[in-house]
Design an enzyme around this catalytic site. Structure first.
Site, PDB file in Angstrom:
ATOM      1  N   SER A  11       0.857  -1.178   0.000  1.00 40.89           N
ATOM      2  CA  SER A  11       0.000   0.000   0.000  1.00 40.89           C
ATOM      3  C   SER A  11       0.899   1.237   0.000  1.00 40.89           C
ATOM      4  O   SER A  11       2.121   1.145   0.166  1.00 40.89           O
ATOM      5  CB  SER A  11      -0.896   0.008   1.239  1.00 40.89           C
ATOM      6  OG  SER A  11      -0.101   0.174   2.403  1.00 40.89           O
TER       7      SER A  11
ATOM      8  N   ASP B 294      -1.413  -1.659  -3.905  1.00 42.46           N
ATOM      9  CA  ASP B 294      -2.780  -1.722  -3.407  1.00 42.46           C
ATOM     10  C   ASP B 294      -3.347  -0.337  -3.135  1.00 42.46           C
ATOM     11  O   ASP B 294      -2.656   0.548  -2.626  1.00 42.46           O
ATOM     12  CB  ASP B 294      -2.764  -2.547  -2.112  1.00 42.46           C
ATOM     13  CG  ASP B 294      -4.141  -2.928  -1.626  1.00 42.46           C
ATOM     14  OD1 ASP B 294      -5.032  -3.126  -2.457  1.00 42.46           O
ATOM     15  OD2 ASP B 294      -4.306  -3.051  -0.395  1.00 42.46           O
TER      16      ASP B 294
ATOM     17  N   ASP C  37      -7.782   2.819  -6.741  1.00 43.06           N
ATOM     18  CA  ASP C  37      -9.008   2.801  -5.944  1.00 43.06           C
ATOM     19  C   ASP C  37      -9.641   4.189  -5.974  1.00 43.06           C
ATOM     20  O   ASP C  37      -9.303   5.051  -5.169  1.00 43.06           O
ATOM     21  CB  ASP C  37      -8.703   2.385  -4.503  1.00 43.06           C
ATOM     22  CG  ASP C  37      -9.957   2.282  -3.650  1.00 43.06           C
ATOM     23  OD1 ASP C  37     -11.049   2.608  -4.159  1.00 43.06           O
ATOM     24  OD2 ASP C  37      -9.843   1.884  -2.486  1.00 43.06           O
TER      25      ASP C  37
ATOM     26  N   GLU D  60     -10.481  -1.180  -9.540  1.00 37.03           N
ATOM     27  CA  GLU D  60     -11.522  -1.441  -8.538  1.00 37.03           C
ATOM     28  C   GLU D  60     -12.707  -0.505  -8.751  1.00 37.03           C
ATOM     29  O   GLU D  60     -12.529   0.673  -9.081  1.00 37.03           O
ATOM     30  CB  GLU D  60     -10.986  -1.219  -7.120  1.00 37.03           C
ATOM     31  CG  GLU D  60     -12.061  -1.438  -6.064  1.00 37.03           C
ATOM     32  CD  GLU D  60     -11.562  -1.326  -4.648  1.00 37.03           C
ATOM     33  OE1 GLU D  60     -12.346  -1.591  -3.729  1.00 37.03           O
ATOM     34  OE2 GLU D  60     -10.396  -0.970  -4.464  1.00 37.03           O
TER      35      GLU D  60
ATOM     36  N   HIS E 106     -13.024  -3.019   5.213  1.00 42.02           N
ATOM     37  CA  HIS E 106     -11.684  -3.291   5.715  1.00 42.02           C
ATOM     38  C   HIS E 106     -11.708  -3.388   7.238  1.00 42.02           C
ATOM     39  O   HIS E 106     -12.501  -2.745   7.905  1.00 42.02           O
ATOM     40  CB  HIS E 106     -10.710  -2.197   5.281  1.00 42.02           C
ATOM     41  CG  HIS E 106     -10.440  -2.221   3.811  1.00 42.02           C
ATOM     42  ND1 HIS E 106     -10.894  -1.240   2.966  1.00 42.02           N
ATOM     43  CD2 HIS E 106      -9.799  -3.124   3.041  1.00 42.02           C
ATOM     44  CE1 HIS E 106     -10.525  -1.517   1.734  1.00 42.02           C
ATOM     45  NE2 HIS E 106      -9.865  -2.662   1.757  1.00 42.02           N
ATOM     46  N   GLY E 107     -10.809  -4.194   7.774  1.00 45.39           N
ATOM     47  CA  GLY E 107     -10.743  -4.378   9.211  1.00 45.39           C
ATOM     48  C   GLY E 107     -11.573  -5.561   9.657  1.00 45.39           C
ATOM     49  O   GLY E 107     -12.179  -6.271   8.860  1.00 45.39           O
TER      50      GLY E 107
ATOM     51  N   SER F 240     -10.197  -9.956   5.944  1.00 41.07           N
ATOM     52  CA  SER F 240      -9.960 -10.338   7.338  1.00 41.07           C
ATOM     53  C   SER F 240     -11.267 -10.411   8.115  1.00 41.07           C
ATOM     54  O   SER F 240     -12.114  -9.523   8.023  1.00 41.07           O
ATOM     55  CB  SER F 240      -9.017  -9.334   8.012  1.00 41.07           C
ATOM     56  OG  SER F 240      -7.721  -9.416   7.473  1.00 41.07           O
TER      57      SER F 240
END
Length: 355
Positions: free
Chosen positions: A62, A109, A144, A170, A222-223, A264
């Site tokens: 990233s 990313d 993104d 994306e 995310h997360g 995740s």
């Protein structure tokens, strides 16, 4: 075997080899985990896991992770640390990847609109590397622009896709935050990309190149969130594929390469269903950050009395402690626990034993 049709069986792969690997993944119903790496240590942990599980892997940086690769003390007001770190990380990965005897996709990313100068710098490096080696430095990049208008998203990505290949695209909005991409306050309905948008992307980009993939939103964030707070609908991905097939007249039931962001904390059943609809790449980051910590944390707690001073421990006041506080010892413990979690992902995504 996943490498049967690849021109390069191990090390960093590019172009047609990436495309062939993704098609093989769709046909054999597995996805490749994309691991965010920030150092040589996290690179090693990831490569070891893939080697030991006989699997391909994607290593990605990233913008923030790339800056960390260069060093937190380096100014980054013009993305100079992120550019330098990404390029340095790419050369490091290229130098060691072949030692692990697995195919590796080298990726970057989440490049948001404000980070496009970072992408420009990396693509300058791609072009320089191409002139010397006949291939880009990186296998792929991801833009993104999910915070922007759809038309701007598609046309900007199309512009970059024309410049260099392969390029990652994306579309949609993710409901968490990663490196400044924060969409937590958006309407929940916006977390679900519409099939018309997927077709529009596919139509525009496929006219330029076959080397692209799409991260469609299906409620993913995310997360890691508490159970029930996130409603994933991977079945929507199947509808996207069917719509693209219908509109294009394709004979392929999975005409689009799809990407699962915010992996995740998701269940194995959710992974498997998404993969069944043509997902070829699943991002893993948060779980791996925690896994890396646990090895170091547990070592420090276990060896506390041996790392409070350079000399002197429970075995004697004159006993040296170098073998306990040497960074190669405790950093290695983090690599082990991170590697174990990567291996778990390789099993969950059916990537293990594909080589």
């Amino acid at each position: 075997m996943a490498t049967a049709n690849l021109s390069r069986k191990s090390g960093v792969i590019v172009g047609d080899d990436v495309h062939k690997l993704f098609k093989y993944a769709q046909a054999n119903k597995f996805a490749i985990p994309a691991i965010n790496v920030t150092s040589s240590s996290t690179v090693v942990a990831s490569l070891e896991a893939a080697r030991d599980k006989k699997a391909p892997i994607i290593l990605q940086m990233s913008q923030g992770g790339a800056a960390y690769f260069a060093g937190k003390g380096v100014a980054n007001d013009k993305q100079q640390a992120s550019i330098a770190g990404a390029v340095a990380g790419a050369h490091y990965i290229r130098s060691v990847a072949a030692c692990y005897e697995i195919p590796v996709i080298l990726h970057t990313d989440h490049c948001a609109k404000k980070l496009l100068p970072w992408l420009d710098g990396m693509m300058d490096a791609d072009e320089a590397y191409f002139k010397e080696h006949g291939e880009p430095l990186f296998s792929s990049h991801m833009i993104d622009l999910s915070e922007e208008e759809v038309d701007f998203n598609i046309q900007t990505t199309a512009k970059y896709l024309k410049r260099a290949q392969p390029m990652k695209q994306e579309i949609g909005i993710t409901g968490g935050e990663e490196d400044g991409v924060n969409n937590e306050e958006v309407d929940n309905n916006a977390l679900y990309t519409q099939p018309e948008d997927i077709y529009n992307i596919h139509k525009t980009l496929s006219a330029i190149s076959p080397y692209f993939s799409i991260a469609a939103g299906f409620g993913n964030v995310h997360g890691v969130y508490k159970p029930g707070n996130v409603k994933l609908h991977p079945e929507l991905l199947g509808k996207h594929q069917a719509y693209v097939k219908e509109q294009t007249g394709s004979k392929d039931d999975k005409p689009a390469f799809l990407v699962f962001h915010g992996g995740s904390g998701s269940s194995k059943a959710e992974y498997i269903e998404a993969i069944s609809h043509g997902v070829v790449k699943v991002n893993l980051d948060t779980d791996l950050q925690y896994a890396y910590l646990t090895g170091i944390r547990d070592y420090v707690l276990k060896k506390k009395d041996y790392i409070m001073s350079q000399v002197g421990n429970p075995e004697g006041e004159d006993k040296p402690n170098k073998k306990y506080f040497d960074p190669r010892v405790w950093v290695r413990e983090g690599e082990k626990t991170m590697s174990a979690r990567v291996q778990e992902g390789l099993v969950d995504f059916n990537t293990a034993n594909q080589l």
